[in-house]
Design a protein around this motif. Structure first.
Motif, PDB file in Angstrom:
ATOM      1  N   HIS B 208       0.846  -1.205   0.000  1.00 26.05           N
ATOM      2  CA  HIS B 208       0.000   0.000   0.000  1.00 26.05           C
ATOM      3  C   HIS B 208       0.882   1.256   0.000  1.00 26.05           C
ATOM      4  O   HIS B 208       0.663   2.185  -0.789  1.00 26.05           O
ATOM      5  N   GLY B 213      -0.160   4.811  -1.440  1.00 23.30           N
ATOM      6  CA  GLY B 213      -1.472   4.840  -0.793  1.00 23.30           C
ATOM      7  C   GLY B 213      -1.573   5.878   0.310  1.00 23.30           C
ATOM      8  O   GLY B 213      -0.565   6.439   0.756  1.00 23.30           O
ATOM      9  N   HIS B 214      -2.787   6.105   0.748  1.00 17.38           N
ATOM     10  CA  HIS B 214      -3.079   7.058   1.813  1.00 17.38           C
ATOM     11  C   HIS B 214      -2.278   6.678   3.075  1.00 17.38           C
ATOM     12  O   HIS B 214      -2.137   5.505   3.382  1.00 17.38           O
ATOM     13  N   THR B 216      -1.307   5.341   6.349  1.00 18.64           N
ATOM     14  CA  THR B 216      -2.071   4.310   7.065  1.00 18.64           C
ATOM     15  C   THR B 216      -1.191   3.663   8.117  1.00 18.64           C
ATOM     16  O   THR B 216       0.009   3.472   7.900  1.00 18.64           O
ATOM     17  N   ALA B 319      -5.412  -3.362  -2.039  1.00 19.31           N
ATOM     18  CA  ALA B 319      -6.408  -2.702  -2.893  1.00 19.31           C
ATOM     19  C   ALA B 319      -7.827  -2.946  -2.364  1.00 19.31           C
ATOM     20  O   ALA B 319      -8.670  -2.035  -2.369  1.00 19.31           O
ATOM     21  N   ASP B 322      -8.327  -0.856   0.723  1.00 17.79           N
ATOM     22  CA  ASP B 322      -8.480   0.539   0.287  1.00 17.79           C
ATOM     23  C   ASP B 322      -9.862   0.807  -0.286  1.00 17.79           C
ATOM     24  O   ASP B 322     -10.441   1.881  -0.091  1.00 17.79           O
TER      25      ASP B 322
END
Lengths: 331, 387
Positions: B208, B213-214, B216, B319, B322
């Motif tokens: 991620h 990705g954001h 996290t 994914a 997410d």
């Protein structure tokens, strides 16, 4: 069943195989499993002495023993502690065996002792400063830049077998691996930096990352010395060492040279790519520098080290702050 | 109804742990039996210091036995108790929670491999001796039947109906302080043991992050029951440069656990083997969406009220997670589905079901304590698990 049943079920009929980067990512964890280690086998041997024969269960070695055992010069102390623990068990066993005429426990204890004796060498090898390195420190340390030497690899790494396997440690973005592959070698890249290994393996799949050369290699995310230790003897035509040689302390450098010698075929070549110490210290953040087991040594020192560990030194090339010391394992 | 000195329904369990699905189940049954006026003691193979005052060594039962007693063996792991039970004459109920297949521990702890292998043999040995097998799911009921148990029924673990209470304020403050603005939280709840596969979520978190990705973090709440695995998990996070993003928590109170659910954006459960999956129900009750791997009894416990995945490759799992936490509408749908699922589970009244199941044994045992709901023997799967 409920209104949710159509909400969320994503069970897939067939799961695609892992991508190389994912497989390596999970392999990093698998390699942390203790099976086969001295500790694992010893605790297993001791566990077999327990319970069913009516004695109090083996409570395990002192909880800090293995940590203490990882420091330098404590191998003997660790083995001593283990032997004391075994002696306690054996003393109790001797009485029990005499009383009951049962030798099951004694056999198990001797199994443990025999195992321990056979593994002392491995045990000592495992008590290395490399094992104590701060996790992921390699990601914070400058790596030597080959610059113009990159495309001249065929000159400074003379391979007796141009199609043999070359271990590229630490392979970084894979540029040297690609150059070696173009020359016909099968390349095994090794790099302890998970993000680097992932990027090299998964370059096309990860968006937004710098493009890297397509590398026709196997890449293992691990310390180079661990891969060399696990490799078959006389299996490599050549080895390139970068990064790890600058971080390791002197015993670690000697160990690397020895591990390479074991895995090279007779006449195989090794190249030590090292940074100028001043340049290394300038580029390495102060906090990180203090956590490192070692720093770069001069190319002359590498030449001497390689010569004294059984190599024929072929020469040194320099480009900017990078030196490449090349040697051949004597036939 | 028997008095305190009369025949009772006594439970045996290898060890009694607090904050453990089996342990809380045992304590809940004891409380139910006490409420019904039935004497009930808990006997153990090895005492846990935290619960020692609540238990007696199983050998002490030989002096405590009263004609008409019924013994309930809580079966989740191997123990000397199984062999000892073979020599007892009291009616026996095996309450089966599922046994983690030994191969999960091969690389980690050979003693556990041997223990689990012996455990499966013990389950077979006890089959002809058992008046009733109580399984925690249809999956474990099928295992019992395949092992030779003639009478089985399914009753969910009582720990699943446990209320965690209000989130602990100090814990909540701590979690929120360490939670930077906009950082999302993945939560896993379960022992730190190889079959729980927490490391696969760590790998997904790495994928991620590598995919941009954001921001996290990943909270793992669970006791380090396999120390080698726990230590490897910590080192793995460090090697991947995720030390700051992965936090291991153990020994939490119910209210501290509630605080973890409070800050969680999703519960991720990717165990390779689950006999029931108590955290699934906890998460649904705490209104946290669930992403879970389809193994063991997970699909059954989830009942369609979560995202069930058959693919836990790191990138794919990341994914999927997410797609839940990044979609408010989807999260809301999952939360509502989870709430409905919990309501359906609660309507089944596992407490009454287990008393009824035990009642079938006490009713056919001359002199045994009578339990409310006791009646004719129950048939396999008689509890309406599917709601």
């Amino acid at each position: 069943m409920s209104e949710s049943s159509d909400v969320e079920s994503q069970v897939t009929a067939g799961v695609p195989p892992l991508r190389p980067a994912e497989r390596e990512l999970l392999a990093v964890f698998d390699r942390l499993a203790p099976q086969g280690s001295v500790r694992w086998a010893f605790e297993d041997a001791m566990a077999r002495l327990d319970r069913e024969h009516g004695t109090p269960p083996w409570a395990g070695l002192p909880p800090d023993l293995w940590e203490r055992g990882r420091g330098a010069q404590v191998g003997q102390r660790l083995v001593g502690d283990v032997v004391v623990a075994l002696a306690d068990v054996l003393a109790g066993d001797a009485r029990r065996v005499a009383e009951e005429g049962v030798d099951v426990r004694l056999r198990a204890a001797w199994d443990a002792l025999r195992y321990l004796a056979a593994r002392v060498e491995t045990l000592e090898a495992r008590i290395d400063p490399g094992g104590q390195a701060v996790p992921d420190l390699a990601s914070m340390v400058p790596h030597p830049d080959l610059g113009p030497l990159l495309e001249e690899v065929g000159d400074w790494l003379p391979l007796s077998d141009p199609h043999g396997t070359v271990l590229d440690g630490e392979c970084g973005d894979g540029a040297l691996s690609a150059a070696l592959a173009r020359g016909g070698s099968a390349v095994h890249g090794v790099d302890p930096r998970p993000r680097t290994a992932w990027t090299v393996l998964d370059a096309r799949a990860v968006s937004g990352l710098p493009t890297v050369p397509t590398v026709p290699t196997t890449v293992t995310c691990a310390e180079v010395v661990d891969v060399l230790d696990a490799g078959a003897p006389a299996s490599l035509a050549g080895v390139v060492l970068r990064g790890c040689v600058d971080r390791a302390d002197l015993p670690g450098k000697v160990r690397l040279a020895g591990a390479v010698a074991r895995t090279l075929v007779a006449g195989g070549a090794v190249a030590v790519v090292t940074m100028d110490r001043r340049s290394f210290e300038d580029r390495c953040p102060a906090g990180v520098r203090e956590l490192l087991p070692g720093t770069p040594i001069a190319p002359e020192a590498w030449s001497l080290l390689l010569e004294r560990t059984g190599y024929e030194v072929l020469g040194t090339r320099t480009a900017g702050s990078t030196h490449v010391v090349t040697a051949r394992r004597q036939r | 109804m028997s008095g305190a000195g009369g025949p009772g329904v006594h439970q045996l369990v290898p060890m009694l742990h607090r904050r453990d699905a089996v342990g809380e189940h045992v304590l809940a049954i004891q409380s139910l039996l006490a409420g019904a006026g039935v004497p009930s003691r808990i006997y153990v193979d090895r005492a846990d210091p935290e619960t020692a005052a609540l238990t007696r060594p199983y050998r002490a039962y030989e002096d405590d036995a009263v004609p008409g007693d019924v013994l309930v063996y809580q079966f989740a792991t191997g123990s000397e108790i199984a062999g000892w039970l073979l020599g007892r004459s009291e009616p026996l109920v095996v309450n089966y929670h599922g046994v983690t297949p030994p191969d999960h521990f091969t690389a980690w702890n050979n003693s556990i491999v041997r223990l689990q292998a012996a455990c499966l043999a013990q389950l077979t040995l006890l089959a002809p001796r058992s008046a009733l097998g109580i399984a925690t799911s249809m999956m474990t009921a099928r295992e019992l039947e395949a092992t030779g148990y003639r009478r089985t029924t399914v009753v969910p673990v009582l720990a699943a109906s446990r209320r965690l209470g209000e989130p602990d304020a100090a814990m909540l403050a701590d979690l929120r302080t360490t939670d930077g603005d906009g950082v999302r939280t993945w939560l896993s709840v379960g022992r730190l043991a190889p079959n729980k596969a927490h490391h696969q979520v760590v790998a997904a978190l790495f994928a991620h992050h590598m995919g941009g990705g954001h921001p996290t973090r990943f909270l793992i709440v669970g006791a380090p029951t396999e120390p080698h695995y726990a230590s490897a998990l910590q080192r793995y996070a460090a090697l991947l440069g995720l030390s700051g993003a992965v936090r291991l928590l153990s020994g939490l109170s119910d209210r501290e656990l509630a605080a973890c659910y409070e800050v969680a954006d999703v519960l991720v459960l990717v165990s390779d083997h689950e006999g029931f999956g108590v955290p699934l129900v906890e998460a649904m009750r705490q209104r946290v969406p669930v992403v879970a791997f389809d193994a063991g009894a997970v699909a059954e416990s989830l009942g369609g009220a979560g995202v069930l995945v058959g693919d836990k490759r790191p990138s794919s799992l990341a994914a999927t997670i997410d797609s839940v936490v990044g979609d408010r509408d989807r999260t809301a749908r999952l939360v509502e589905a989870g709430t409905a699922r919990v309501t359906a589970l609660e309507a089944q009244r596992a407490d009454r079901a287990i008393l009824a199941a035990l009642g079938t044994v006490t009713a056919v045992t001359p002199g045994a304590a009578m339990l409310p709901g006791g009646g004719p023997p129950v048939a396999a799967g008689s509890v309406d698990w599917d709601g």
